[in-house]
Design an enzyme around this catalytic site. Structure first.
Site, PDB file in Angstrom:
ATOM      1  N   ASP A 185       2.972   8.205   7.402  1.00 44.99           N
ATOM      2  CA  ASP A 185       3.702   7.194   6.610  1.00 44.99           C
ATOM      3  C   ASP A 185       3.499   7.538   5.139  1.00 44.99           C
ATOM      4  O   ASP A 185       4.345   8.201   4.539  1.00 44.99           O
ATOM      5  CB  ASP A 185       3.195   5.788   6.961  1.00 44.99           C
ATOM      6  CG  ASP A 185       3.703   4.727   5.984  1.00 44.99           C
ATOM      7  OD1 ASP A 185       4.694   4.986   5.290  1.00 44.99           O
ATOM      8  OD2 ASP A 185       3.096   3.638   5.899  1.00 44.99           O
ATOM      9  N   GLN A 207      -5.396  -1.488   8.274  1.00 45.79           N
ATOM     10  CA  GLN A 207      -4.367  -2.377   7.738  1.00 45.79           C
ATOM     11  C   GLN A 207      -3.569  -3.138   8.803  1.00 45.79           C
ATOM     12  O   GLN A 207      -3.200  -4.285   8.590  1.00 45.79           O
ATOM     13  CB  GLN A 207      -3.413  -1.546   6.883  1.00 45.79           C
ATOM     14  CG  GLN A 207      -2.385  -2.343   6.121  1.00 45.79           C
ATOM     15  CD  GLN A 207      -1.620  -1.463   5.148  1.00 45.79           C
ATOM     16  OE1 GLN A 207      -2.023  -1.277   4.015  1.00 45.79           O
ATOM     17  NE2 GLN A 207      -0.524  -0.901   5.607  1.00 45.79           N
ATOM     18  N   GLU A 208      -3.305  -2.468   9.929  1.00 43.99           N
ATOM     19  CA  GLU A 208      -2.457  -3.129  10.936  1.00 43.99           C
ATOM     20  C   GLU A 208      -2.869  -2.791  12.358  1.00 43.99           C
ATOM     21  O   GLU A 208      -3.150  -1.635  12.677  1.00 43.99           O
ATOM     22  CB  GLU A 208      -0.987  -2.677  10.771  1.00 43.99           C
ATOM     23  CG  GLU A 208      -0.353  -3.065   9.463  1.00 43.99           C
ATOM     24  CD  GLU A 208       0.999  -2.406   9.241  1.00 43.99           C
ATOM     25  OE1 GLU A 208       1.795  -2.934   8.457  1.00 43.99           O
ATOM     26  OE2 GLU A 208       1.257  -1.351   9.851  1.00 43.99           O
ATOM     27  N   SER A 249       0.862  -1.185   0.000  1.00 48.37           N
ATOM     28  CA  SER A 249       0.000   0.000   0.000  1.00 48.37           C
ATOM     29  C   SER A 249       0.894   1.230   0.000  1.00 48.37           C
ATOM     30  O   SER A 249       0.861   2.038   0.916  1.00 48.37           O
ATOM     31  CB  SER A 249      -0.925  -0.014   1.220  1.00 48.37           C
ATOM     32  OG  SER A 249      -0.189   0.124   2.414  1.00 48.37           O
ATOM     33  N   HIS A 263       9.435  -2.208   8.324  1.00 48.27           N
ATOM     34  CA  HIS A 263       9.491  -3.203   7.230  1.00 48.27           C
ATOM     35  C   HIS A 263       8.481  -2.814   6.132  1.00 48.27           C
ATOM     36  O   HIS A 263       7.765  -1.823   6.276  1.00 48.27           O
ATOM     37  CB  HIS A 263       9.133  -4.590   7.792  1.00 48.27           C
ATOM     38  CG  HIS A 263       7.701  -4.684   8.283  1.00 48.27           C
ATOM     39  ND1 HIS A 263       7.086  -5.855   8.645  1.00 48.27           N
ATOM     40  CD2 HIS A 263       6.748  -3.715   8.463  1.00 48.27           C
ATOM     41  CE1 HIS A 263       5.850  -5.635   9.008  1.00 48.27           C
ATOM     42  NE2 HIS A 263       5.619  -4.354   8.920  1.00 48.27           N
ATOM     43  N   ARG A 264       8.385  -3.614   5.062  1.00 49.41           N
ATOM     44  CA  ARG A 264       7.359  -3.396   4.041  1.00 49.41           C
ATOM     45  C   ARG A 264       6.447  -4.611   3.968  1.00 49.41           C
ATOM     46  O   ARG A 264       6.875  -5.756   4.125  1.00 49.41           O
ATOM     47  CB  ARG A 264       7.994  -3.183   2.654  1.00 49.41           C
ATOM     48  CG  ARG A 264       8.860  -1.977   2.465  1.00 49.41           C
ATOM     49  CD  ARG A 264       8.224  -0.638   2.693  1.00 49.41           C
ATOM     50  NE  ARG A 264       6.913  -0.373   2.161  1.00 49.41           N
ATOM     51  CZ  ARG A 264       6.585   0.684   1.439  1.00 49.41           C
ATOM     52  NH1 ARG A 264       7.522   1.555   1.097  1.00 49.41           N
ATOM     53  NH2 ARG A 264       5.350   0.890   1.062  1.00 49.41           N
ATOM     54  N   LYS A 301       8.843  -1.190  13.429  1.00 48.10           N
ATOM     55  CA  LYS A 301       7.570  -1.886  13.146  1.00 48.10           C
ATOM     56  C   LYS A 301       7.866  -3.063  12.230  1.00 48.10           C
ATOM     57  O   LYS A 301       8.277  -2.882  11.084  1.00 48.10           O
ATOM     58  CB  LYS A 301       6.587  -0.918  12.480  1.00 48.10           C
ATOM     59  CG  LYS A 301       5.210  -1.538  12.340  1.00 48.10           C
ATOM     60  CD  LYS A 301       4.200  -0.554  11.785  1.00 48.10           C
ATOM     61  CE  LYS A 301       4.255  -0.487  10.279  1.00 48.10           C
ATOM     62  NZ  LYS A 301       3.113   0.255   9.695  1.00 48.10           N
ATOM     63  N   HIS A 342      -3.276  -6.034   3.192  1.00 53.25           N
ATOM     64  CA  HIS A 342      -2.392  -7.099   3.666  1.00 53.25           C
ATOM     65  C   HIS A 342      -3.102  -8.414   3.974  1.00 53.25           C
ATOM     66  O   HIS A 342      -2.460  -9.431   4.175  1.00 53.25           O
ATOM     67  CB  HIS A 342      -1.648  -6.666   4.932  1.00 53.25           C
ATOM     68  CG  HIS A 342      -0.659  -5.576   4.692  1.00 53.25           C
ATOM     69  ND1 HIS A 342       0.037  -4.970   5.692  1.00 53.25           N
ATOM     70  CD2 HIS A 342      -0.243  -4.985   3.543  1.00 53.25           C
ATOM     71  CE1 HIS A 342       0.842  -4.051   5.195  1.00 53.25           C
ATOM     72  NE2 HIS A 342       0.679  -4.036   3.882  1.00 53.25           N
ATOM     73  N   LYS A 357      10.838   4.404   6.065  1.00 51.46           N
ATOM     74  CA  LYS A 357      11.093   3.252   5.198  1.00 51.46           C
ATOM     75  C   LYS A 357      12.092   3.719   4.145  1.00 51.46           C
ATOM     76  O   LYS A 357      11.740   4.525   3.275  1.00 51.46           O
ATOM     77  CB  LYS A 357       9.800   2.822   4.498  1.00 51.46           C
ATOM     78  CG  LYS A 357       8.695   2.318   5.433  1.00 51.46           C
ATOM     79  CD  LYS A 357       7.369   2.286   4.681  1.00 51.46           C
ATOM     80  CE  LYS A 357       6.276   1.560   5.429  1.00 51.46           C
ATOM     81  NZ  LYS A 357       4.945   1.776   4.797  1.00 51.46           N
ATOM     82  N   ASP A 384      -2.323   1.122  12.392  1.00 48.71           N
ATOM     83  CA  ASP A 384      -2.047   1.750  11.106  1.00 48.71           C
ATOM     84  C   ASP A 384      -3.255   1.505  10.216  1.00 48.71           C
ATOM     85  O   ASP A 384      -3.308   0.508   9.494  1.00 48.71           O
ATOM     86  CB  ASP A 384      -0.786   1.178  10.454  1.00 48.71           C
ATOM     87  CG  ASP A 384      -0.537   1.809   9.084  1.00 48.71           C
ATOM     88  OD1 ASP A 384      -1.241   2.795   8.745  1.00 48.71           O
ATOM     89  OD2 ASP A 384       0.341   1.333   8.347  1.00 48.71           O
ATOM     90  N   GLU A 388      -1.090   5.661  12.977  1.00 51.51           N
ATOM     91  CA  GLU A 388      -0.324   6.026  11.772  1.00 51.51           C
ATOM     92  C   GLU A 388      -1.299   6.158  10.601  1.00 51.51           C
ATOM     93  O   GLU A 388      -2.225   5.353  10.482  1.00 51.51           O
ATOM     94  CB  GLU A 388       0.679   4.883  11.543  1.00 51.51           C
ATOM     95  CG  GLU A 388       1.433   4.899  10.252  1.00 51.51           C
ATOM     96  CD  GLU A 388       2.177   3.553  10.063  1.00 51.51           C
ATOM     97  OE1 GLU A 388       2.471   2.860  11.056  1.00 51.51           O
ATOM     98  OE2 GLU A 388       2.437   3.202   8.902  1.00 51.51           O
ATOM     99  N   GLU A 396       2.506  -9.776   6.386  1.00 54.77           N
ATOM    100  CA  GLU A 396       3.524  -9.398   7.378  1.00 54.77           C
ATOM    101  C   GLU A 396       3.646 -10.406   8.506  1.00 54.77           C
ATOM    102  O   GLU A 396       4.275 -10.135   9.530  1.00 54.77           O
ATOM    103  CB  GLU A 396       3.214  -8.011   7.937  1.00 54.77           C
ATOM    104  CG  GLU A 396       3.312  -6.924   6.873  1.00 54.77           C
ATOM    105  CD  GLU A 396       2.928  -5.555   7.392  1.00 54.77           C
ATOM    106  OE1 GLU A 396       2.223  -5.454   8.407  1.00 54.77           O
ATOM    107  OE2 GLU A 396       3.344  -4.566   6.751  1.00 54.77           O
TER     108      GLU A 396
HETATM  109  P1  PGA Z   1       3.273  -1.484   2.817  1.00 60.31           P
HETATM  110  O1  PGA Z   1       2.463  -0.921   4.062  1.00 60.31           O
HETATM  111  O2  PGA Z   1       2.584  -2.767   2.473  1.00 60.31           O
HETATM  112  O3  PGA Z   1       3.086  -0.454   1.736  1.00 60.31           O
HETATM  113  O4  PGA Z   1       4.671  -1.663   3.213  1.00 60.31           O
HETATM  114  C1  PGA Z   1       2.910  -0.962   5.354  1.00 60.31           C
HETATM  115  C2  PGA Z   1       2.481   0.301   6.043  1.00 60.31           C
HETATM  116  O5  PGA Z   1       1.591   1.006   5.541  1.00 60.31           O
HETATM  117  O6  PGA Z   1       3.052   0.649   7.069  1.00 60.31           O
HETATM  118 ZN    ZN Z   2       1.611   2.612   7.116  1.00 59.76          ZN
END
Ligand code: PGA
Ligand code: ZN
Length: 438
Positions: free
Chosen positions: A337, A184-185, A44, A390-391, A414, A176, A362, A264, A310, A226
Site C-alpha cells: 500500500d 493499524q487495521e 497514514s 477507502h481512506r 477494503k 486510526h 487508492k 494492515d 498489507e 474507519e
Molecule cells: P489511510 O490508511 O488512513 O492513510 O487511508 C489506510 C491504509 O493504510 O490502508
Molecule cells: Zn494500508
C-alpha cells in the site's frame, strides 16, 4: 467513446469524515450531462503519494482549508479544458497530468486533479447513459504486455468470484485509533463464493458479535476513523486476532473457512529509521529487527486464519520485502500500500524485486482515473490481485471505489463497517450486485 465537450467545471470546499475540508468538483458537458466527485485523504499516507494540496492558512481550519484547490480547479484547470472535445478518459487525464507534470502533483494538487478526473468520468458515463462501472470497464480496455495466469493461492482459491468481496475493517489502531494496537487495521474477509449481499451480511454479523466479545472483556466499543472498534488500553497486537476468531465463531461461522482475517499493520508508522531494531511495537514495548518482525508475523500466520498482510514492512525497507514475499507469498496475500502507492513506477519496482503478490489501490494516491487503471492493469497482467480501498483520514460519500473494484475485477474492497461515508460504499456495491444479479 462519443466525444464530450466540457462546458463548465466548478468546485467547492466540503467537509470529509475527518472533519477537515476536501474538494468536490462538478463537470458539466455540452448537452447537459453532469458528473460530480469528491476526494478523500489518508491518515497514514505513504510518502510517495500524490499530494493533498492544502491552503496552509492557519486562520482557516488550522491551515487545512481547500480554497487553493478550488481555485486551481476553476481558474487553472477549467480554462484549459473549456470547450475541449474530449475523446476518452485517457485523453482528459493526459491533459490533466500535462498541466502538472510534477512527480506528486504538487503544483495543482493531486486532490484537485483527481476530482476533475472522476467528475468527468461520471459526466461522460451519464452522457453515454451507462453506469460508472461500465464506463470504467470500457476505459480500462487497453492491453499492456502479456497476460499471465494468476498463480493459485493456497488459502485463497477465489479468483473467479464475480464481485469484489467485502474486506471489512473491524478493529483499528495505529494512526486510526488512539491508545489501541500498533497495527493499524484488523480486517475480516468472507471466503465463500456466495452472493455479495450475503457476504456483507456475514461480515456485519461478525462485527456485531465482536462488539459483544470486546464488551465482555471490558474494552470500549467506540469506533475509530474507519468505523471499526478501537479497544483502548489493549496490551498486544495479537489479542484482536483472538477476539475476531471468537466473534466469527459466535456469529455461527467457521474461521478460515467462511471468514478469514487480514491485517494492515501499516508498518511505516511504527518503523524508526536508523535503529538496529527499527520496528517498535509500543503497546507491547517490543523493539524488533526486520527478521524478528517476520518471525512475529510467521507465528500469527500459523496460529490464526490470516489470508493477507498489507504493508507488513516499512515503505523503504525494500531489502526485506522480497524475503517476506518468498517466505509467505504462497500462503497469503503479501500486499503493498504505502510501498506501491497505486503508481505503476513503484509497482514495477515491486515486480522486479518480487516483493508482493497483491496491491492495494487508492485512486487519490496517484491522482487520475487513467493512472489508477494502468496500475491495476499492470498488476493484473502479472497475475496479481488488486484490492480497492477507502481512506482512513477523511473519506466522503463518493462511491467511486466500488464501481472501480467491480469494473476492474478486484478480489476485495477494503472499507470500514460503519459511519455514513463507509456504508454508502457498501450500499453502492449492493446496488451494483443487485443490478448484475451477483
Ligand atoms: P489511510 O490508511 O488512513 O492513510 O487511508 C489506510 C491504509 O493504510 O490502508
Ligand atoms: Zn494500508
Amino acid at each position: 467513446m462519443k466525444q464530450s465537450i466540457i462546458k463548465k467545471i466548478t468546485a467547492r470546499e466540503i467537509l470529509a469524515s475527518g472533519a477537515y475540508p476536501t474538494v468536490e468538483t462538478t463537470v458539466e458537458l455540452r448537452g447537459g450531462a453532469i458528473g460530480r466527485a469528491s476526494v478523500p485523504y489518508g491518515a497514514s499516507a505513504g510518502s510517495n503519494e500524490a499530494s493533498v494540496l492544502l491552503d496552509g492558512n492557519k486562520k482557516r481550519y488550522g491551515g487545512r482549508g481547500c480554497q487553493k484547490v478550488v481555485r486551481n480547479v476553476e481558474k487553472k484547470i477549467f480554462p484549459t479544458l473549456r470547450n475541449k472535445k474530449i475523446k476518452s478518459q485517457r485523453m482528459l487525464d493526459k491533459i490533466l497530468t500535462s498541466l502538472d507534470p510534477t512527480p506528486r502533483k504538487t503544483k495543482l494538487g493531486g486532490n484537485a486533479i483527481l476530482s476533475v478526473s472522476v467528475a468527468f468520468a461520471r459526466a461522460a458515463a451519464a452522457q453515454q447513459k451507462k453506469p460508472l462501472y461500465k464506463y470504467i470497464k470500457q476505459s480500462m480496455k487497453r492491453s499492456v504486455g502479456k497476460k499471465v495466469r494468476l498463480q493459485k493461492k493456497k488459502r485463497l482459491p477465489v479468483r473467479e468470484y464475480p464481485v469484489a468481496r467485502p474486506m471489512m475493517v473491524v478493529i483499528e489502531g495505529g494512526k486510526h485509533g488512539e491508545n489501541s494496537t500498533d497495527f493499524q487495521e484488523y480486517i475480516i474477509c468472507p471466503l465463500k463464493n456466495i452472493k455479495y449481499a450475503e457476504s456483507v451480511r456475514i461480515n456485519i454479523e461478525v462485527y456485531h458479535a465482536l462488539k459483544k466479545v470486546l464488551k465482555k472483556r471490558k474494552y470500549g466499543t467506540n469506533v475509530g476513523t474507519e468505523g471499526a472498534f478501537v479497544p483502548a488500553g489493549i496490551k498486544s497486537n495479537e489479542l484482536p486476532l483472538k477476539f475476531i476468531v471468537e466473534a466469527i465463531k459466535a456469529a455461527g461461522y467457521k474461521p478460515g473457512v467462511d471468514v478469514g482475517i487480514a491485517l494492515d499493520p501499516a508498518a511505516s508508522e511504527f518503523y524508526v529509521p536508523g535503529k538496529k531494531r527499527p520496528y517498535f511495537l509500543s503497546c507491547e514495548k517490543k523493539r524488533l529487527t526486520a527478521v524478528q518482525m517476520m518471525q512475529y508475523y510467521g507465528r500469527l500466520i500459523k496460529k490464526y486464519p490470516i489470508v493477507s498482510i498489507e504493508d507488513g514492512f516499512d515503505e523503504d525497507d525494500w531489502d526485506h520485502w522480497p524475503t517476506w514475499h518468498k517466505k509467505f507469498g504462497k500462503e497469503i496475500l503479501i500486499m503493498g500500500d504505502d510501498l506501491t502507492v497505486t503508481q505503476e513506477k513503484f509497482l514495477q519496482k515491486a515486480i522486479d524485486l518480487s516483493a508482493i503478490n497483491s496491491i492495494l489501490i487508492k485512486p487519490n494516491q496517484v491522482g487520475t482515473l487513467t493512472e489508477t487503471l494502468d496500475t491495476m492493469h499492470l498488476a493484473k497482467s502479472r497475475g496479481m490481485h488488486t484490492i480497492v480501498s477507502h481512506r482512513g483520514g477523511g473519506d466522503t460519500n463518493d462511491t467511486l471505489i466500488m464501481d472501480l473494484a467491480y469494473a476492474a475485477g478486484s478480489l476485495f474492497t477494503k472499507v470500514g463497517p460503519s459511519r455514513g461515508e463507509r456504508v454508502e460504499k457498501y450500499n453502492r456495491m449492493l446496488e451494483i450486485a443487485l443490478e448484475n444479479k451477483k
